[in-house]
Each structure stands twice: as C-alpha cells, then as structure tokens.
Motif scaffolding. Structure first.
Motif, PDB file in Angstrom:
ATOM      1  N   GLY A  40      35.435  43.613  41.230  1.00 18.33           N
ATOM      2  CA  GLY A  40      34.508  43.013  42.177  1.00 18.33           C
ATOM      3  C   GLY A  40      35.161  42.846  43.532  1.00 18.33           C
ATOM      4  N   CYS A  65      28.926  39.674  47.544  1.00 21.11           N
ATOM      5  CA  CYS A  65      29.700  40.231  46.436  1.00 21.11           C
ATOM      6  C   CYS A  65      29.159  41.573  45.954  1.00 21.11           C
ATOM      7  CB  CYS A  65      29.691  39.261  45.245  1.00 21.11           C
ATOM      8  SG  CYS A  65      30.556  37.715  45.564  1.00 21.11           S
ATOM      9  N   ASP A  82      29.945  44.269  42.378  1.00 15.89           N
ATOM     10  CA  ASP A  82      30.539  44.255  41.052  1.00 15.89           C
ATOM     11  C   ASP A  82      30.204  45.573  40.359  1.00 15.89           C
ATOM     12  OD1 ASP A  82      31.656  43.462  38.635  1.00 15.89           O
ATOM     13  OD2 ASP A  82      30.115  41.974  38.167  1.00 15.89           O
ATOM     14  N   ILE A 126      23.332  38.841  41.395  1.00 14.94           N
ATOM     15  CA  ILE A 126      24.556  38.789  42.201  1.00 14.94           C
ATOM     16  C   ILE A 126      24.168  38.662  43.666  1.00 14.94           C
ATOM     17  CG2 ILE A 126      24.667  41.326  42.269  1.00 14.94           C
ATOM     18  CD1 ILE A 126      27.742  41.067  42.312  1.00 14.94           C
ATOM     19  N   MET A 179      29.262  35.793  42.437  1.00 14.61           N
ATOM     20  CA  MET A 179      29.296  36.939  41.533  1.00 14.61           C
ATOM     21  C   MET A 179      28.225  36.848  40.455  1.00 14.61           C
ATOM     22  SD  MET A 179      32.574  38.593  39.587  1.00 14.61           S
ATOM     23  CE  MET A 179      33.077  37.044  38.831  1.00 14.61           C
ATOM     24  N   HIS A 180      27.927  35.628  40.007  1.00 20.25           N
ATOM     25  CA  HIS A 180      26.929  35.459  38.958  1.00 20.25           C
ATOM     26  C   HIS A 180      25.797  34.565  39.446  1.00 20.25           C
ATOM     27  CE1 HIS A 180      30.501  36.452  36.294  1.00 20.25           C
ATOM     28  NE2 HIS A 180      29.617  37.385  36.001  1.00 20.25           N
ATOM     29  N   THR A 203      26.031  47.496  40.840  1.00 19.92           N
ATOM     30  CA  THR A 203      25.213  46.498  41.529  1.00 19.92           C
ATOM     31  C   THR A 203      24.041  47.229  42.161  1.00 19.92           C
ATOM     32  OG1 THR A 203      27.094  45.027  41.963  1.00 19.92           O
ATOM     33  CG2 THR A 203      25.169  44.809  43.396  1.00 19.92           C
TER      34      THR A 203
END
Length: 255
Positions: free
Chosen positions: A102, A109, A111, A176, A180-181, A241
């Motif tokens: 990431g 972000c 990933d 995202i 990140m989450h 992503t």
C-alpha cells in the motif's frame, strides 16, 4: 458509512495507486532465488521513499494483532495466504510468492497485491495464480453503478469455486480512501444482488484469496499476522484498488 470521492479525489488516489504499482513491479523484478523477503521490503521502501509516499502498512495494528505490522509489504510464501511478515527467509526455486503493498500519497491510499513464482514454476501454481487474476478481473467487471457489493462477491467466488479452490473464511476486500480500510466490506463469495449498492465515487479494494487445497479454514502463525492453509497447500492473492465511475470501473493501481 460509505464515503464517496469526487473525480478530483479519484485522480489523487490514482497517483497513490501508481506508486503501489511501481513498488510491486520493482519487488517482482527483484524476487530471485536467494533474495530474502527483507530485501524485497527494502526495495518497496525505496520506491515509496522516492515518491514521497508513506506506507499505510507500516505500524498498522488492527484489533486482532498483538503487535504493529513491522514492514511496508506483506510477503506470503507458498502455504502463507496473506499478511506474511518479511523476514530472513531466502527465496527458493519454485516458490509461490504473494506480495501486498500500500501507499499513502497526498492523504489518499492505494492498495494492491500480486502473486508470482520464482525460478521454475509448477504448473499447478500457475493455474492457481491465473485463477486468482481471473477472479479479480470478474470482480472488477461487476464493479459498475447499479450493481451491489454482492455482485462483486458472487463474480469472484464463482471463479474460485468453479476451479475447486478454497476461499479463506471472513477475509475479503474493503472500501479505501483517506484510510486503508473503509466501508463497505467486499466479500470474496456471496449471493448476487445483495449488499451496498454501487454508486459513482465509491472506491473499493477487491482482493481474491485462493487456497489450492479447496479448504476455507486457515491457521495463524505465532506472530499474530501470517495466515496459512491448514493442509499445507499453496495460496494466491490478487488485488486492485478500483473506482466506481459512470463510465465503468477504473483501476487505480495498474501501471
């Protein structure tokens, strides 16, 4: 709560995604017999540093983890499914390697993950990787406005199950953005037509994880991070992503 992104924000996420793509490309090129997983982590750190990006993996500590994650990549080899911590292990001929990486750039972000073999590949490993990539492509194709998260899950899971592979219970993709989450979760299996409705401005990390033995159970190493197959079979992981747009899915972590 699902956070929608503007077109301008998605463009900024694309910049972060390019850094991830460059890091994964550099790691894959460096992955040769005799190279350690720590060496690969250093390669990724160099790419992130040159881009002025930080790692959302480094220091990350979710509720299940006993310690913060100590690296900028997850390096999972052979029977390790995901979340492998890079260490002194040196790659061997025929290893199957999954690298997850990431980047955070400008507050956004990206990933992505890729699986590949080192040295002489086993045909069954190539089939496993190809199926993971096909499942990812199917999930991305389903990521269009008007569909639901369940449509992505069904597309991914159908490819995996048709090939006879297992899907680790409880693990999948995610929203995202600034972090990140984010919401929503994106399962790797499930009924179509269910879950959050997909709208332009949503950005998702879609990430099939497959186990060659066809078993969904897994074990966790003593490090509290590394997940492994219970039967010792090999695993593969693929991720991008992806932005939901009126013109169709936009992959933000492709080269």
């Amino acid at each position: 709560m699902v956070k929608l992104k503007t077109d301008e924000s998605i463009d900024e996420m694309r910049a972060a995604g390019r850094v991830v793509a460059r890091a994964l490309t550099a790691v894959r090129e460096a992955a040769r017999v005799g190279v350690s997983l720590l060496d690969l982590d250093r390669v990724a750190r160099g790419v992130l540093g040159e881009a002025g990006a930080r790692s959302p993996f480094l220091g990350y500590r979710p509720s299940f983890a006993p310690v913060p994650f100590p690296a900028v990549i997850c390096a999972s080899v052979n029977d390790a499914i995901v979340h492998g911590i890079p260490g002194d292990y040196r790659l061997r001929d025929g290893d199957l390697v999954s690298i997850d990486c990431g980047a955070e750039l400008g507050g956004w972000c990206g990933d992505s993950a890729v699986s590949f073999t080192v040295g002489r590949a086993r045909p069954e490993d190539l089939r496993l990787i190809e199926t993971a990539e096909a499942a990812l492509a199917a999930g991305i194709a389903a990521a269009v406005p008007g569909n639901r998260v369940g449509d992505i899950a069904h597309a991914v899971g159908s490819i995996c199950r048709a090939a006879g592979y297992g899907i680790p219970d409880g693990f999948g993709g995610h929203g995202i953005g600034r972090t990140m989450h984010e919401d929503p979760g994106v399962p790797n299996e499930g009924p179509p037509g269910r879950g959050t409705k997909l709208r332009p401005g949503m950005v998702l990390a879609i990430e099939p994880m497959l186990t060659a033995g066809g078993v969904d159970d897994y074990t966790c190493d003593g490090d509290g991070w590394t997940l492994r197959t219970v039967d010792g079979s090999r695993a593969a992981h693929a991720e991008h992503t992806v932005a939901i747009t009126a013109d169709g899915p936009r992959i933000l972590t492709a080269l």
